[in-house]
Design a protein around this motif. Structure first.
Motif, PDB file in Angstrom:
ATOM      1  N   ALA A 364       8.902  -7.148   2.529  1.00  0.00           N
ATOM      2  CA  ALA A 364       8.966  -7.985   1.324  1.00  0.00           C
ATOM      3  C   ALA A 364       8.361  -7.303   0.108  1.00  0.00           C
ATOM      4  O   ALA A 364       8.811  -7.518  -1.017  1.00  0.00           O
ATOM      5  N   PHE A 365       7.339  -6.455   0.303  1.00  0.00           N
ATOM      6  CA  PHE A 365       6.676  -5.784  -0.820  1.00  0.00           C
ATOM      7  C   PHE A 365       7.152  -4.338  -1.008  1.00  0.00           C
ATOM      8  O   PHE A 365       6.648  -3.639  -1.892  1.00  0.00           O
ATOM      9  N   ALA A 366       8.100  -3.886  -0.197  1.00  0.00           N
ATOM     10  CA  ALA A 366       8.507  -2.476  -0.213  1.00  0.00           C
ATOM     11  C   ALA A 366       9.347  -2.145  -1.440  1.00  0.00           C
ATOM     12  O   ALA A 366      10.175  -2.945  -1.880  1.00  0.00           O
ATOM     13  N   ASP A 367       9.137  -0.930  -1.992  1.00  0.00           N
ATOM     14  CA  ASP A 367       9.956  -0.499  -3.131  1.00  0.00           C
ATOM     15  C   ASP A 367      11.267   0.126  -2.685  1.00  0.00           C
ATOM     16  O   ASP A 367      12.145   0.393  -3.500  1.00  0.00           O
ATOM     17  N   SER A 368      11.414   0.375  -1.395  1.00  0.00           N
ATOM     18  CA  SER A 368      12.683   0.835  -0.827  1.00  0.00           C
ATOM     19  C   SER A 368      12.713   0.411   0.634  1.00  0.00           C
ATOM     20  O   SER A 368      11.675   0.105   1.219  1.00  0.00           O
ATOM     21  N   LEU A 369      13.901   0.392   1.201  1.00  0.00           N
ATOM     22  CA  LEU A 369      14.066  -0.027   2.587  1.00  0.00           C
ATOM     23  C   LEU A 369      14.377   1.202   3.426  1.00  0.00           C
ATOM     24  O   LEU A 369      15.393   1.856   3.201  1.00  0.00           O
ATOM     25  N   PRO A 370      13.499   1.533   4.375  1.00  0.00           N
ATOM     26  CA  PRO A 370      13.628   2.806   5.101  1.00  0.00           C
ATOM     27  C   PRO A 370      14.985   3.054   5.742  1.00  0.00           C
ATOM     28  O   PRO A 370      15.428   4.193   5.806  1.00  0.00           O
ATOM     29  N   GLN A 371      15.662   2.008   6.216  1.00  0.00           N
ATOM     30  CA  GLN A 371      16.953   2.221   6.874  1.00  0.00           C
ATOM     31  C   GLN A 371      18.144   1.897   5.969  1.00  0.00           C
ATOM     32  O   GLN A 371      19.264   1.766   6.434  1.00  0.00           O
ATOM     33  N   GLN A 372      17.902   1.785   4.661  1.00  0.00           N
ATOM     34  CA  GLN A 372      18.970   1.451   3.721  1.00  0.00           C
ATOM     35  C   GLN A 372      19.057   2.530   2.640  1.00  0.00           C
ATOM     36  O   GLN A 372      18.066   3.181   2.315  1.00  0.00           O
ATOM     37  N   VAL A 373      20.235   2.696   2.065  1.00  0.00           N
ATOM     38  CA  VAL A 373      20.383   3.637   0.959  1.00  0.00           C
ATOM     39  C   VAL A 373      20.053   2.971  -0.370  1.00  0.00           C
ATOM     40  O   VAL A 373      19.933   3.645  -1.394  1.00  0.00           O
ATOM     41  N   ALA A 374      19.919   1.655  -0.380  1.00  0.00           N
ATOM     42  CA  ALA A 374      19.583   0.935  -1.601  1.00  0.00           C
ATOM     43  C   ALA A 374      18.827  -0.321  -1.215  1.00  0.00           C
ATOM     44  O   ALA A 374      18.880  -0.775  -0.071  1.00  0.00           O
ATOM     45  N   GLY A 375      18.125  -0.878  -2.188  1.00  0.00           N
ATOM     46  CA  GLY A 375      17.450  -2.142  -1.964  1.00  0.00           C
ATOM     47  C   GLY A 375      15.937  -2.020  -1.949  1.00  0.00           C
ATOM     48  O   GLY A 375      15.365  -0.932  -1.871  1.00  0.00           O
ATOM     49  N   HIS A 376      15.288  -3.165  -2.055  1.00  0.00           N
ATOM     50  CA  HIS A 376      13.829  -3.241  -2.055  1.00  0.00           C
ATOM     51  C   HIS A 376      13.426  -4.635  -1.630  1.00  0.00           C
ATOM     52  O   HIS A 376      14.264  -5.552  -1.497  1.00  0.00           O
ATOM     53  N   GLY A 377      12.137  -4.858  -1.417  1.00  0.00           N
ATOM     54  CA  GLY A 377      11.647  -6.164  -1.034  1.00  0.00           C
ATOM     55  C   GLY A 377      11.730  -7.163  -2.176  1.00  0.00           C
ATOM     56  O   GLY A 377      11.669  -6.791  -3.357  1.00  0.00           O
ATOM     57  N   ALA A 378      11.855  -8.426  -1.826  1.00  0.00           N
ATOM     58  CA  ALA A 378      11.967  -9.474  -2.843  1.00  0.00           C
ATOM     59  C   ALA A 378      10.699  -9.607  -3.672  1.00  0.00           C
ATOM     60  O   ALA A 378      10.737 -10.157  -4.775  1.00  0.00           O
ATOM     61  N   LEU A 379       9.559  -9.113  -3.165  1.00  0.00           N
ATOM     62  CA  LEU A 379       8.291  -9.201  -3.888  1.00  0.00           C
ATOM     63  C   LEU A 379       7.835  -7.842  -4.402  1.00  0.00           C
ATOM     64  O   LEU A 379       6.677  -7.669  -4.804  1.00  0.00           O
ATOM     65  N   TRP A 380       8.742  -6.879  -4.411  1.00  0.00           N
ATOM     66  CA  TRP A 380       8.418  -5.534  -4.893  1.00  0.00           C
ATOM     67  C   TRP A 380       7.915  -5.610  -6.343  1.00  0.00           C
ATOM     68  O   TRP A 380       8.480  -6.282  -7.198  1.00  0.00           O
ATOM     69  N   GLY A 381       6.812  -4.896  -6.612  1.00  0.00           N
ATOM     70  CA  GLY A 381       6.268  -4.812  -7.958  1.00  0.00           C
ATOM     71  C   GLY A 381       5.399  -5.983  -8.366  1.00  0.00           C
ATOM     72  O   GLY A 381       4.820  -5.969  -9.459  1.00  0.00           O
ATOM     73  N   LEU A 382       5.264  -6.995  -7.501  1.00  0.00           N
ATOM     74  CA  LEU A 382       4.506  -8.183  -7.896  1.00  0.00           C
ATOM     75  C   LEU A 382       3.044  -8.122  -7.490  1.00  0.00           C
ATOM     76  O   LEU A 382       2.288  -9.061  -7.741  1.00  0.00           O
ATOM     77  N   ARG A 383       2.628  -7.011  -6.884  1.00  0.00           N
ATOM     78  CA  ARG A 383       1.201  -6.839  -6.565  1.00  0.00           C
ATOM     79  C   ARG A 383       0.349  -6.938  -7.824  1.00  0.00           C
ATOM     80  O   ARG A 383      -0.813  -7.378  -7.760  1.00  0.00           O
ATOM     81  N   ARG A 384       0.912  -6.584  -8.978  1.00  0.00           N
ATOM     82  CA  ARG A 384       0.147  -6.588 -10.229  1.00  0.00           C
ATOM     83  C   ARG A 384      -0.290  -7.997 -10.632  1.00  0.00           C
ATOM     84  O   ARG A 384      -1.170  -8.150 -11.490  1.00  0.00           O
ATOM     85  N   ARG A 385       0.306  -9.007 -10.056  1.00  0.00           N
ATOM     86  CA  ARG A 385      -0.051 -10.373 -10.415  1.00  0.00           C
ATOM     87  C   ARG A 385      -1.235 -10.900  -9.617  1.00  0.00           C
ATOM     88  O   ARG A 385      -1.576 -12.080  -9.708  1.00  0.00           O
ATOM     89  N   ILE A 386      -1.842 -10.030  -8.832  1.00  0.00           N
ATOM     90  CA  ILE A 386      -3.022 -10.389  -8.047  1.00  0.00           C
ATOM     91  C   ILE A 386      -4.165  -9.484  -8.486  1.00  0.00           C
ATOM     92  O   ILE A 386      -4.080  -8.263  -8.343  1.00  0.00           O
ATOM     93  N   GLU A 387      -5.228 -10.067  -9.018  1.00  0.00           N
ATOM     94  CA  GLU A 387      -6.355  -9.269  -9.508  1.00  0.00           C
ATOM     95  C   GLU A 387      -7.131  -8.617  -8.377  1.00  0.00           C
ATOM     96  O   GLU A 387      -7.557  -7.475  -8.470  1.00  0.00           O
TER      97      GLU A 387
END
Length: 518
Positions: A364-387
């Motif tokens: 869900a937090f991954a910036d890429s999917l290891p077994q896919q040529v495209a795609g990312h987690g639905a929560l990718w990049g949202l770690r910044r919203r947690i202090e």
């Protein structure tokens, strides 16, 4: 909530199926939090909302371990719970149920008890006719194949949504793939075949009951570092690419390459199963279809309901908010990150997020999917919203997430034929956050000696605590231990020093150059 707890009790916030929230209730809660002066506020989301009694029992149980962990300091802490139209099957050993009641529910399988039927109709009110048809089939268990065709048709209609319905966007935990993922394979594969598959998995779990599950299965990566243990599930060194895997699932069926549609043992066993066994698998298929409907609902309530509310709450109160999500509530809490900044504005951040056995993809937090040529987690990049800390607990004895979840979460059109089912469709609550850079997994004991706020992501192996072997959910609900309460307190306190340092820096910036600071 019981008055014996010293927490500031802010009650429950109630959301509807489409994230509806009473504006007056939201206003009362915001004002109550602001006027209380509470500095640390836990917001708890879980999925045990069969009825008010079950919700209350679950809330009290979580509150009790927090109160014990905080002791006298609990007067400085508040708790707000999230109520939403969700449920757990009553044979899972949910809160507020004694062992005798749970045993009666287990003995009713593969049928559905009257109490469970009432729960389902209460939480899925638009599907009362379909539920009556499905429950009738499970209770009667006809001995002909046509009954499974009827069951499959009813299950598909139970889960279906029109293509233009916004709900369809919340069916998957990944985005951006060449082929969008939306429809679970279990709904479109031959129904009797899927029932046989789930029946076989239940047999696997029964066989594993008599075994000591032992320590997680690991082996060397081939990188030359003997202290870098990972599972046998990948084809590349996984330390950076996808992190550690804690264990092989307790059923080899989810360790197969490809999807259930690939045939294999499932197809070979189909005609050899006795009807009684097939209906036992049908009960589990029904459970997983209901969970799929509720997972989709959790995403909607999190993003469109809880997220915007928390953004307003941080603006109006200044309270440090610690969001905690268990099981289905873990998906709700995760998707709340997507709603924290409505309109793209930075309107608020969480002090921490703790995912307890979260029912959501481990990518869900991954910036890429290891077994896919495209795609990312639905929560990718949202770690910044947690202090502060982002903590994910997992247990390799959570068989609901380690075994049943991969079977039910795999989607139509999956092309990951070089990956095992558990690898592609694994859950956060079974092996933690995957596909991100971060430190190795740590145990609950080791977590007590770490500054959780200094790490971007922390996977906490809780297998030593969450280890019930109740079939079919294992340790999924076995989370209420004093060590967990202490972990939740540690999570809340990890960001305090950072907040004080930031406030001190801000004060220093307001002082005129050359001014002495006493």
């Amino acid at each position: 909530m019981s008055a014996q707890h010293a927490f500031h009790d802010f009650g429950a916030l109630h959301f509807g199926r489409r994230a509806e929230l009473d504006p007056e209730e939201a206003r009362r809660v915001r004002e109550a939090v602001r006027d209380s002066g509470v500095r640390e506020l836990y917001v708890l989301a879980h999925g045990a909302h069969n009825d008010d009694a079950v919700s209350e029992a679950a809330d009290d149980a979580f509150c009790a371990i927090l109160a014990e962990a905080w002791g006298d300091a609990s007067r400085e802490v508040g708790l707000l719970t999230v109520r939403w139209p969700s449920l757990c099957f009553r044979d899972e050993g949910i809160w507020g149920h004694g062992e005798a009641e749970t045993t009666r529910e287990e003995e009713a399988r593969p049928g559905i008890s009257a109490a469970m039927g009432d729960d389902l109709r209460r939480r899925l009110p638009d599907s009362e006719g379909l539920l009556s048809e499905i429950i009738g089939l499970l209770n009667e268990r006809p001995s002909h194949d046509g009954a499974f065709d009827d069951l499959g048709s009813a299950l598909r209609r139970l889960a279906e949504t029109p293509l233009q319905d916004p709900l369809t966007e919340f069916g998957a935990d990944t985005e951006g793939e060449i082929l969008p993922q939306a429809d679970p394979l279990m709904l479109f594969e031959d129904t009797k075949t899927m029932c046989c598959e789930f029946a076989g998995v239940l047999d696997d779990l029964v066989e594993s009951e008599d075994e000591d599950p032992g320590e997680p299965a690991r082996h060397e990566t081939g990188t030359g570092d003997p202290d870098a243990p990972v599972s046998e599930e990948g084809t590349l060194p996984e330390i950076r690419v996808a992190g550690h895997r804690p264990a092989k699932p307790l059923s080899g069926r989810v360790s197969r390459v490809g999807t259930a549609a690939g045939g294999g043992p499932m197809g070979q066993e189909r005609d050899r199963q006795e009807y009684a066994e097939v209906w036992r698998g049908a009960h589990e298929l029904f459970r997983q279809v209901v969970r799929h409907v509720l997972r989709r609902r959790a995403g909607v309530v999190g993003e469109a309901g809880l997220g915007p509310f928390l953004a307003d709450l941080t603006d109006s109160s200044g309270t440090r908010i610690h969001l905690v999500g268990h099981g289905l509530g873990g998906r709700l809490a995760g998707f709340a990150l997507r709603g924290l900044e409505p309109g793209g504005k930075d309107t608020g951040r969480l002090a921490s997020l703790t995912l307890l056995q979260a029912e959501m993809s481990h990518f869900a937090f991954a910036d890429s999917l290891p077994q896919q040529v495209a795609g990312h987690g639905a929560l990718w990049g949202l770690r910044r919203r947690i202090e502060g800390p982002l903590v994910c607990t997992f247990s390799h004895l959570d068989t609901h997430l380690g075994v049943m979840y991969p079977l039910s979460a795999q989607m139509m059109g999956d092309t990951a034929e070089m990956a095992t089912m558990s690898r592609k469709w694994g859950a956060l609550g079974f092996d933690g956050i995957q596909g991100v850079d971060g430190p190795p997994d740590i145990t609950v004991d080791a977590a007590s000696e770490r500054d959780l706020g200094e790490m971007s992501y922390t996977n906490v192996d809780s297998s030593s605590l969450f280890r019930s072997q109740r079939i079919p959910v294992g340790g999924h609900h076995d989370v209420l231990h004093p060590d967990l309460g202490r972990l939740l307190r540690q999570v809340a306190e990890s960001g305090k020093d950072r907040d004080r340092d930031r406030d001190t820096d801000a004060d220093a910036e307001d002082v005129e150059p050359g001014t002495d600071i006493e």
